[in-house]
Motif scaffolding. Structure first.
Motif, PDB file in Angstrom:
ATOM      1  N   TRP A  42       0.899  -0.841   0.501  1.00 19.56           N
ATOM      2  CA  TRP A  42      -0.054   0.471  -0.023  1.00 19.56           C
ATOM      3  C   TRP A  42       1.322   1.249   0.331  1.00 19.56           C
ATOM      4  O   TRP A  42       2.350   1.091   0.730  1.00 19.56           O
ATOM      5  N   PRO A  43       0.466   2.687  -0.944  1.00 22.95           N
ATOM      6  CA  PRO A  43       1.273   3.942  -0.208  1.00 22.95           C
ATOM      7  C   PRO A  43       1.326   4.224   0.654  1.00 22.95           C
ATOM      8  O   PRO A  43       1.947   5.402   0.800  1.00 22.95           O
ATOM      9  N   GLY A  44       0.333   4.108   1.813  1.00 20.98           N
ATOM     10  CA  GLY A  44       0.962   4.337   3.529  1.00 20.98           C
ATOM     11  C   GLY A  44       0.408   3.359   3.953  1.00 20.98           C
ATOM     12  O   GLY A  44       0.081   1.906   3.863  1.00 20.98           O
ATOM     13  N   PRO A  45       0.864   3.774   5.277  1.00 22.22           N
ATOM     14  CA  PRO A  45       0.181   2.700   6.518  1.00 22.22           C
ATOM     15  C   PRO A  45      -0.840   2.536   6.552  1.00 22.22           C
ATOM     16  O   PRO A  45      -1.155   1.757   7.644  1.00 22.22           O
ATOM     17  N   ALA A  46      -2.484   3.108   5.807  1.00 16.78           N
ATOM     18  CA  ALA A  46      -3.937   2.877   6.220  1.00 16.78           C
ATOM     19  C   ALA A  46      -4.490   2.618   5.389  1.00 16.78           C
ATOM     20  O   ALA A  46      -3.995   3.139   3.897  1.00 16.78           O
ATOM     21  N   LEU A  47      -5.348   1.461   5.026  1.00 17.13           N
ATOM     22  CA  LEU A  47      -6.595   2.034   3.817  1.00 17.13           C
ATOM     23  C   LEU A  47      -7.754   1.976   4.699  1.00 17.13           C
ATOM     24  O   LEU A  47      -8.277   1.085   5.313  1.00 17.13           O
ATOM     25  N   ALA A  48      -8.844   2.403   4.058  1.00 15.19           N
ATOM     26  CA  ALA A  48     -10.100   2.330   4.222  1.00 15.19           C
ATOM     27  C   ALA A  48     -11.343   1.897   3.391  1.00 15.19           C
ATOM     28  O   ALA A  48     -10.763   1.867   2.034  1.00 15.19           O
ATOM     29  N   ILE A  49     -11.797   1.103   3.356  1.00 14.63           N
ATOM     30  CA  ILE A  49     -12.955   0.429   2.392  1.00 14.63           C
ATOM     31  C   ILE A  49     -14.296   0.883   3.564  1.00 14.63           C
ATOM     32  O   ILE A  49     -14.874   0.806   4.492  1.00 14.63           O
ATOM     33  N   PHE A  50     -15.180   1.060   1.988  1.00 10.42           N
ATOM     34  CA  PHE A  50     -16.446   2.017   3.108  1.00 10.42           C
ATOM     35  C   PHE A  50     -17.638   1.388   1.647  1.00 10.42           C
ATOM     36  O   PHE A  50     -16.898   0.648   0.864  1.00 10.42           O
ATOM     37  N   GLY A  51     -18.835   1.565   3.103  1.00  7.85           N
ATOM     38  CA  GLY A  51     -19.671   1.081   2.155  1.00  7.85           C
ATOM     39  C   GLY A  51     -21.200   0.680   2.953  1.00  7.85           C
ATOM     40  O   GLY A  51     -21.368   0.910   4.487  1.00  7.85           O
TER      41      GLY A  51
END
Length: 237
Positions: A42-51
């Motif tokens: 990943w390009p950073g330390p975190a990812l968000a998945i939403f829906g």
């Protein structure tokens, strides 16, 4: 308009998830699946998945958790001031689900709530760990007054999972029946699609109820049997 029997062959990829479940890859979730496949790059330390509720984002989070061995962050505990003052994440992965939902009427504009999450976020990044955020709304839209946290949330990649359509729910139904060694005719799936709630939870519960009813009555799974199950569950027939 429901599909005709000749259109019942759903063409989707299946991904191993937890136990005997599969995650069905479809247009509404394909981008999110691509990000999960991209881990740990990943390009950073975190990812968000939403829906929205019932779209499968929680299931996808479980897929990532099983792959990454991520540990859960308790969103209720995050809201307790000082609870994570000594938080040491190590180099591992973490997942937090429905943080805004768990906070109820409180929001991350409150310093007592925003500061602990900022602390956790920073510690994970400093330790070269990774965080997956699963929620109903993208973090960039959360009501955050703390500028440092707001900037981190705004920079976090966020990918949407859309509501499942008839084709995806149909594919899930076919698989759920197959998992229970139940052979069903295409008209059974079409009948259900026209009458059931569009969510994976509803599909799982319905197939379980239909299986129980078929075993109890010693009957095959047919449209009349499915109609009886729907009436018993007070679902529109």
């Amino acid at each position: 308009m429901p599909p005709s029997p000749g259109q019942i062959a759903f063409e989707f990829d299946h991904r191993p998830a937890l136990g005997c479940e599969d995650f069905v890859v479809a247009p509404c979730n394909r981008e999110a699946v691509a990000w999960i496949d991209r881990w740990p790059d990943w390009p950073g330390p975190a990812l968000a998945i939403f829906g929205p509720p019932g779209c499968g984002k929680t299931h996808l989070g479980r897929v990532w958790q099983a792959r990454s061995k991520a540990r859960h962050l308790d969103p209720v505990a995050l809201a307790r001031p000082g609870h994570f003052a000594a938080f040491e994440p190590g180099t591992g992965c973490w997942i937090v689900e429905n943080l805004c939902l768990a906070l109820g009427d409180q929001d991350l504009g409150d310093q007592d709530l925003a500061q602990p999450f900022l602390h956790v976020f920073n510690r994970i990044a400093e330790a070269k760990g990774q965080l997956l955020v699963v929620d109903r709304a993208p973090p960039a839209r959360w009501p955050v007054a703390l500028k440092d946290l707001a900037s981190r949330l705004a920079a976090m990649p966020a990918v949407a999972v859309g509501p499942p359509d008839d084709a995806l729910i149909g594919a899930v139904l076919v698989k759920l029946f197959a998992d229970r060694q139940l052979k069903v005719a295409p008209e059974v799936v079409i009948y259900l699609l026209a009458r059931m709630e569009r969510s994976f939870e509803a599909a799982t519960e319905l197939v379980a109820a239909i299986d129980t009813a078929a075993l109890t009555a010693g009957r095959n799974v047919t449209v009349p049997l499915v109609g009886e199950v729907l009436r018993a569950s007070h679902a529109p027939e």
